[in-house]
Design a protein around this motif. Structure first.
Motif, PDB file in Angstrom:
ATOM      1  N   LYS A 211       0.850  -1.195   0.000  1.00  0.00           N
ATOM      2  CA  LYS A 211       0.000   0.000   0.000  1.00  0.00           C
ATOM      3  C   LYS A 211       0.878   1.234   0.000  1.00  0.00           C
ATOM      4  CE  LYS A 211      -3.501   2.748   0.498  1.00  0.00           C
ATOM      5  NZ  LYS A 211      -4.593   2.835  -0.482  1.00  0.00           N
ATOM      6  N   THR A 212       0.643   2.103  -0.957  1.00  0.00           N
ATOM      7  CA  THR A 212       1.365   3.375  -1.001  1.00  0.00           C
ATOM      8  C   THR A 212       0.359   4.508  -0.860  1.00  0.00           C
ATOM      9  OG1 THR A 212       2.885   2.340  -2.542  1.00  0.00           O
ATOM     10  CG2 THR A 212       3.009   4.714  -2.337  1.00  0.00           C
ATOM     11  N   TYR A 213       0.584   5.321   0.156  1.00  0.00           N
ATOM     12  CA  TYR A 213      -0.264   6.491   0.338  1.00  0.00           C
ATOM     13  C   TYR A 213       0.350   7.664  -0.397  1.00  0.00           C
ATOM     14  CZ  TYR A 213      -2.765   4.551   4.408  1.00  0.00           C
ATOM     15  OH  TYR A 213      -3.533   3.830   5.253  1.00  0.00           O
ATOM     16  N   PHE A 214      -0.478   8.533  -0.918  1.00  0.00           N
ATOM     17  CA  PHE A 214       0.036   9.796  -1.428  1.00  0.00           C
ATOM     18  C   PHE A 214      -0.205  10.856  -0.372  1.00  0.00           C
ATOM     19  CE2 PHE A 214      -0.578  13.841  -3.719  1.00  0.00           C
ATOM     20  CZ  PHE A 214       0.714  13.955  -4.224  1.00  0.00           C
ATOM     21  N   ASP A 215       0.846  11.498   0.047  1.00  0.00           N
ATOM     22  CA  ASP A 215       0.723  12.528   1.057  1.00  0.00           C
ATOM     23  C   ASP A 215       0.587  13.888   0.366  1.00  0.00           C
ATOM     24  OD1 ASP A 215       1.011  14.410   3.001  1.00  0.00           O
ATOM     25  OD2 ASP A 215       2.477  13.253   4.152  1.00  0.00           O
ATOM     26  N   PRO A 216      -0.621  14.477   0.338  1.00  0.00           N
ATOM     27  CA  PRO A 216      -0.828  15.682  -0.465  1.00  0.00           C
ATOM     28  C   PRO A 216      -0.051  16.904   0.065  1.00  0.00           C
ATOM     29  CG  PRO A 216      -2.766  15.195   0.827  1.00  0.00           C
ATOM     30  CD  PRO A 216      -1.821  14.060   1.039  1.00  0.00           C
TER      31      PRO A 216
ATOM     32  N   GLY B 223       3.519  16.121  -0.753  1.00  0.00           N
ATOM     33  CA  GLY B 223       3.597  15.864  -2.179  1.00  0.00           C
ATOM     34  C   GLY B 223       4.422  14.630  -2.510  1.00  0.00           C
ATOM     35  N   THR B 224       4.537  13.690  -1.551  1.00  0.00           N
ATOM     36  CA  THR B 224       5.344  12.489  -1.783  1.00  0.00           C
ATOM     37  C   THR B 224       4.516  11.239  -1.527  1.00  0.00           C
ATOM     38  OG1 THR B 224       6.079  12.634   0.487  1.00  0.00           O
ATOM     39  CG2 THR B 224       7.567  13.511  -1.185  1.00  0.00           C
ATOM     40  N   ASN B 225       5.037  10.108  -1.962  1.00  0.00           N
ATOM     41  CA  ASN B 225       4.394   8.837  -1.678  1.00  0.00           C
ATOM     42  C   ASN B 225       4.982   8.221  -0.413  1.00  0.00           C
ATOM     43  OD1 ASN B 225       2.632   8.715  -3.856  1.00  0.00           O
ATOM     44  ND2 ASN B 225       4.305   8.118  -5.220  1.00  0.00           N
ATOM     45  N   VAL B 226       4.108   7.629   0.388  1.00  0.00           N
ATOM     46  CA  VAL B 226       4.568   6.946   1.592  1.00  0.00           C
ATOM     47  C   VAL B 226       4.146   5.487   1.468  1.00  0.00           C
ATOM     48  CG1 VAL B 226       4.426   6.846   4.095  1.00  0.00           C
ATOM     49  CG2 VAL B 226       4.151   9.040   2.926  1.00  0.00           C
TER      50      VAL B 226
ATOM     51  N   ALA C 116       3.325   2.315   3.203  1.00  0.00           N
ATOM     52  CA  ALA C 116       3.019   1.895   4.563  1.00  0.00           C
ATOM     53  C   ALA C 116       3.083   0.375   4.698  1.00  0.00           C
ATOM     54  CB  ALA C 116       1.633   2.391   4.973  1.00  0.00           C
ATOM     55  N   VAL C 117       2.840  -0.338   3.608  1.00  0.00           N
ATOM     56  CA  VAL C 117       2.868  -1.804   3.651  1.00  0.00           C
ATOM     57  C   VAL C 117       3.670  -2.306   2.457  1.00  0.00           C
ATOM     58  CG1 VAL C 117       1.488  -3.903   3.539  1.00  0.00           C
ATOM     59  CG2 VAL C 117       0.620  -1.923   4.795  1.00  0.00           C
ATOM     60  N   HIS C 118       4.701  -3.162   2.736  1.00  0.00           N
ATOM     61  CA  HIS C 118       5.571  -3.692   1.676  1.00  0.00           C
ATOM     62  C   HIS C 118       5.358  -5.178   1.542  1.00  0.00           C
ATOM     63  CE1 HIS C 118       8.450  -0.325   1.308  1.00  0.00           C
ATOM     64  NE2 HIS C 118       8.218  -0.144   2.583  1.00  0.00           N
ATOM     65  N   ASP C 119       4.832  -5.646   0.398  1.00  0.00           N
ATOM     66  CA  ASP C 119       5.024  -7.043   0.061  1.00  0.00           C
ATOM     67  C   ASP C 119       4.664  -8.021   1.179  1.00  0.00           C
ATOM     68  OD1 ASP C 119       5.640  -8.073  -2.252  1.00  0.00           O
ATOM     69  OD2 ASP C 119       7.813  -8.257  -1.935  1.00  0.00           O
ATOM     70  N   VAL C 120       3.515  -7.831   1.778  1.00  0.00           N
ATOM     71  CA  VAL C 120       3.147  -8.708   2.888  1.00  0.00           C
ATOM     72  C   VAL C 120       2.400  -9.924   2.357  1.00  0.00           C
ATOM     73  CG1 VAL C 120       1.621  -8.902   4.878  1.00  0.00           C
ATOM     74  CG2 VAL C 120       3.099  -6.913   4.648  1.00  0.00           C
TER      75      VAL C 120
ATOM     76  N   GLY D 126      -1.074  -2.938  -4.443  1.00  0.00           N
ATOM     77  CA  GLY D 126      -0.332  -4.038  -5.058  1.00  0.00           C
ATOM     78  C   GLY D 126      -0.674  -5.347  -4.386  1.00  0.00           C
ATOM     79  N   GLY D 127      -0.571  -6.466  -5.119  1.00  0.00           N
ATOM     80  CA  GLY D 127      -0.817  -7.780  -4.536  1.00  0.00           C
ATOM     81  C   GLY D 127      -2.279  -8.172  -4.555  1.00  0.00           C
ATOM     82  N   ASP D 128      -2.594  -9.268  -3.847  1.00  0.00           N
ATOM     83  CA  ASP D 128      -3.961  -9.776  -3.831  1.00  0.00           C
ATOM     84  C   ASP D 128      -4.423 -10.076  -2.417  1.00  0.00           C
ATOM     85  OD1 ASP D 128      -4.202 -10.268  -6.796  1.00  0.00           O
ATOM     86  OD2 ASP D 128      -2.443 -11.518  -6.298  1.00  0.00           O
TER      87      ASP D 128
END
Ligand SMILES: Nc1ncnc2c1ncn2[C@@H]1O[C@H](COP(=O)(O)OP(=O)(O)OP(=O)(O)O)[C@@H](O)[C@H]1O
Ligand SMILES: [Mg+2]
Lengths: 252, 269, 258
Positions: free
Chosen positions: A11-16, A19-22, A24-28, A63-65
């Motif tokens: 999960k990638t959040y966009f921080d308005p 102005g960057t992507n964060v 929060a969850v990688h490849d779990v 990303g992912g399922d």
């Protein structure tokens, strides 16, 4: 009840504001069998709520399922019951009506759904409170209603996000014992989120340690059931397990 | 001296504890007494400030001739019709604006502006459009009632916690059912507050309308009396207005407001 | 941040632009009789003329003057009175129904008797406004003071607060959020009462301007007046009263029941 499969979830959040992507969850990746009780534990901000909200369908994943019984998750649905930290009971419905809400949405008739609700209320020892409004209950009672409301809908998976974090320590211990008892009786599939390591080990069959959005390790807990704090408090195996998980979570 | 007052006081306390409505009448007794004394002493000329007795007599007369009941009925019917349409249009509009961000962007500024124009300012052009009569009055009252209802409904809808919506969704509630099961009850305490405010404004707007363009009703009674220079009937009109609204507000609307909000714990205090 | 503000201001204006465009297009398209609804152009013209010959400014000035005088007088009496009465729970609970009764009558209902007592003109209208503000603000002040928790008052007293300090340090600030709310509601009624009273009882002011225009079917003047009334109140309420209310309530974390 069906099993839950998570593959390479991210999960990638966009921080308005920044102005960057964060991310929060990688490849779990995680596989939860039917009837299992899995606790996800980790420090604040490691992405626990994000994972749970994605499973619940409140948040889209990037990303992912996520598969429940082989079918991909698409928005919230009655196959995944949720217990909220803030209880989220409907204040305008009585306790009975709250618990009967899920069956009502399924189209179950009034008499039948009230019977179901009464049955579940009895399970949580809440028969007396059936006619009261949530505001007239203590926090611990409210959360018991929250748990049986989700259970009464007979979901495939029960998702709980730090459900006992906002009740006092004594009540929390009672609620934990009750949850294990109810779980043994109904055998739902549970994903339980907490930052309290002892709570995780006490409740779970399996503890998943999370840090910075990644799974560190999965630890099986085969403590005997029924579990009670009286018995486990000085149980060497319990101590050893909590110590291990604590070290994992803190070292990361 | 002091014990006597204390005795009276404790008697009053016990009495109002048993019959709460007396508590709301008691403070008027000294006021009416003072009014009576002032008029008896003829401090102001009688035509300028008639006494309570005169007002009661004129009340009796107007009831006897049937004018008062008829006017009262006219006013109440107008208020009811206006309130009905105000609610019927205001709640759906408020829910729409509360739920849809697009509707909010498009309508919110307009709502604020048209609320600011205020009911009374519409009177002249409404008279040109619809003439003197029921249509004009109804439009004015609907216009007055609708804004507090809409604005409060929006507030109510927007203050429903997101977890409430999520809980309902994950229990299998569809989006359309959500309206009835979550949105409406969640916003209800605010809606009732809006209704209470709206009716308060609507009541005053009705009086103003009747004064300015009316041909019957309590406001008209007062204005007619003004033309004839009869202070008695003006005072009578004011007293009736006050009592009526007091009854409607504190015996009907306020209890509803408390009943919805308090038991649910949505309103503290 | 600056950009954010600008864009939200633009979004706020957008619906009005749409409305104005609809107005300029639809009225000529449907060939609406100007005696029923004016063209945008003629409203603008009426506005410019009113400014040029000074009548519009005069009407606005008269209305605002009356509101200001009535409100200031009312506040000067209402706040001290409300505090004095609110200090004693006995007095305040006794008087509450009285003030609720009179705040129901706020504004408009006083017009007939005000015009009889004071004649048509400044006096009657100021009296109407005074009444609208006075009763509501007194009631709210009373409420505000009597809801200050007793422990707070006790704490102040045991910290050595005298009568004067109690007033300025505890009672007044404690009741302030309620007072401001009262002023806002009261002025709302006063503004409506003003327009109504001016329609009946005077020969200058915005309400008068509207009502006279009606006699001659000058819809452009009526609509101009409505817009002026709306804009003035919007400015007063959104730029002065609402921020004031929010500031007092939020700053101290006092939650209104509203
Ligand atoms: N809506 C959002 N927009 C941007 N970033 C977010 C958003 N929600 C969460 N995050 C970020 O994602 C990360 C994980 O947040 P999450 O709420 O899942 O943590 P958590 O493990 O539940 O923490 P806690 O134990 O405090 O509840 C945090 O760094 C957080 O700042
Ligand atoms: Mg969390």
């Amino acid at each position: 009840m069906k099993n839950l499969t998570i593959r390479n979830l991210s999960k990638t959040y966009f921080d308005p504001y920044a102005g960057t992507n964060v991310t929060a969850v990688h490849d779990v990746s995680l596989n939860v069998e039917q009837g299992e009780f899995v606790c996800i534990v980790g420090p604040s901000g490691c992405g626990k709520t994000t994972i749970l909200n994605m499973i619940a369908g409140f948040l889209p994943h990037t990303g992912g399922d996520i598969l429940v019984g082989g079918r991909p998750v698409n928005g919230p649905g009655p196959d995944r019951g949720v217990v909220f930290q803030s209880f989220a009971l409907f204040p305008w419905k009585t306790v009975l009506e709250n618990v009967a809400f899920g069956p009502k949405m399924r189209g179950v008739g009034k008499a039948e759904r009230e019977k179901i609700a009464h049955e579940y209320l009895a399970l949580a020892k809440l028969t007396e409170a059936a006619g009261r409004y949530p505001a007239e209950l203590s926090g611990g009672m409210q959360q018991r209603v929250g748990v049986v409301r989700a259970l009464a809908n007979e979901p495939d998976v029960l998702l709980m996000d730090e459900p006992f974090a906002s009740v006092d320590a004594q009540t929390r211990m009672t609620l934990q014992e009750e949850l294990t008892r109810i779980w043994q009786e109904k055998r739902p599939t549970v994903i339980f989120i907490t930052h309290d390591v002892a709570e995780a080990v006490f409740l779970a069959n399996r503890v998943v340690a999370l840090s910075k959005g990644r799974v560190l390790e999965e630890i099986d807990v085969d403590l005997p059931r029924p579990r009670s704090w009286d018995a486990l408090n000085d149980d060497p195996q319990f101590k050893e397990l909590t110590g291990r998980v604590l070290q994992l979570v803190r070292s990361a | 001296m002091k014990p006597v007052i204390l005795n009276i006081w404790s008697f009053l306390v016990r009495l109002t504890a048993r019959f709460p409505s007396i508590g709301s009448i008691a403070p008027f007794i000294p006021i009416v007494a003072a009014w009576w004394i002032v008029t008896e002493l003829q401090i102001f000329p009688r035509v300028f400030l008639p006494g309570p007795g005169d007002v009661v007599r004129s009340f009796g007369l107007l009831v006897y001739t049937g004018v008062l009941p008829e006017y009262l009925q006219d006013s109440m019917v107008r208020l009811a019709v206006g309130a009905f349409w105000g609610i019927a249009l205001g709640i759906p509009l408020g829910i729409l604006v509360g739920l849809s961000q697009r509707a909010h962007t498009a309508l919110w500024p307009l709502l604020l502006f048209f609320q600011a124009i205020g009911d009374i300012a519409w009177l002249p052009i409404l008279v040109i459009w619809f003439g003197y009569g029921l249509v004009t009055m109804t439009v004015v009252i609907v216009y007055t009632v609708i804004f507090p209802v809409v604005l409060n409904t929006v507030l109510g809808v927007r203050s429903i916690p997101i977890t409430m919506e999520r809980a309902a969704r994950s229990l299998g509630c569809s989006r359309t059912r959500m309206l009835w099961e979550v949105v409406l009850p969640g916003a209800l305490p605010n809606i009732v507050t809006g209704l209470r405010n709206g009716l308060g404004y609507g009541w005053r707007a009705l009086i103003a309308t009747e004064i300015i363009v009316g041909t019957s009703g309590i406001g008209f009674l007062m204005f007619d009396a003004r033309r004839a220079g009869s202070v008695v009937e003006i005072l009578l009109g004011m007293i009736i207005l006050g009592i009526l609204w007091y009854i409607v507000d504190s015996w009907i609307l306020a209890p509803i407001e408390r009943a919805t909000g308090q038991r649910w714990g949505l309103v503290t205090r | 941040m600056m950009q954010h503000r600008l864009s939200s201001a633009l979004w706020f204006c957008a619906p009005f632009v749409v409305l104005l465009v609809l107005w300029t297009v639809l009225i000529p398209y449907f060939n609406v009789n100007p005696r029923l609804f004016p063209h945008l152009g003629s409203v603008i013209q009426a506005g410019l003329e009113g400014i040029k010959d000074g009548t519009l400014i005069q009407h606005i000035g008269a209305s605002l003057m009356r509101v200001a005088v009535g409100t200031v007088l009312a506040l000067l009496v209402a706040i001290p009175l409300g505090i004095a009465m609110g200090v004693s729970p006995v007095v305040s609970s006794f008087l509450t129904p009285l003030f609720r009764f009179f705040s129901v009558l706020a504004g408009i209902a006083w017009i007939p008797i005000a015009t009889l007592w004071f004649g048509y003109g400044f006096g009657a209208i100021t009296f109407v406004i005074f009444n609208a503000v006075f009763f509501i603000v007194t009631y709210n002040t009373l409420l505000g003071v009597s809801t200050i928790p007793l422990p707070v008052r006790n704490a102040a007293a045991s910290l050595g607060a005298g009568k004067w300090a109690m007033l300025t340090e505890v009672l007044l600030p404690g009741a302030l959020p309620n007072i401001v709310t009262g002023i806002r509601t009261g002025l709302g009624f006063a503004w409506r009462g003003l327009i109504a009273a001016e329609m009946i009882a005077t020969n200058v002011g915005l309400g008068y301007m509207l009502f006279v225009a009606r006699d001659f079917y000058k819809t452009e003047v009526i609509v101009l007046g409505m817009i002026v009334i709306g804009v003035l109140w919007l400015l007063l309420d959104r730029l002065l009263l609402a921020p004031l209310e929010r500031a007092t309530i939020e700053r101290w974390g006092m939650v209104q029941r509203s």
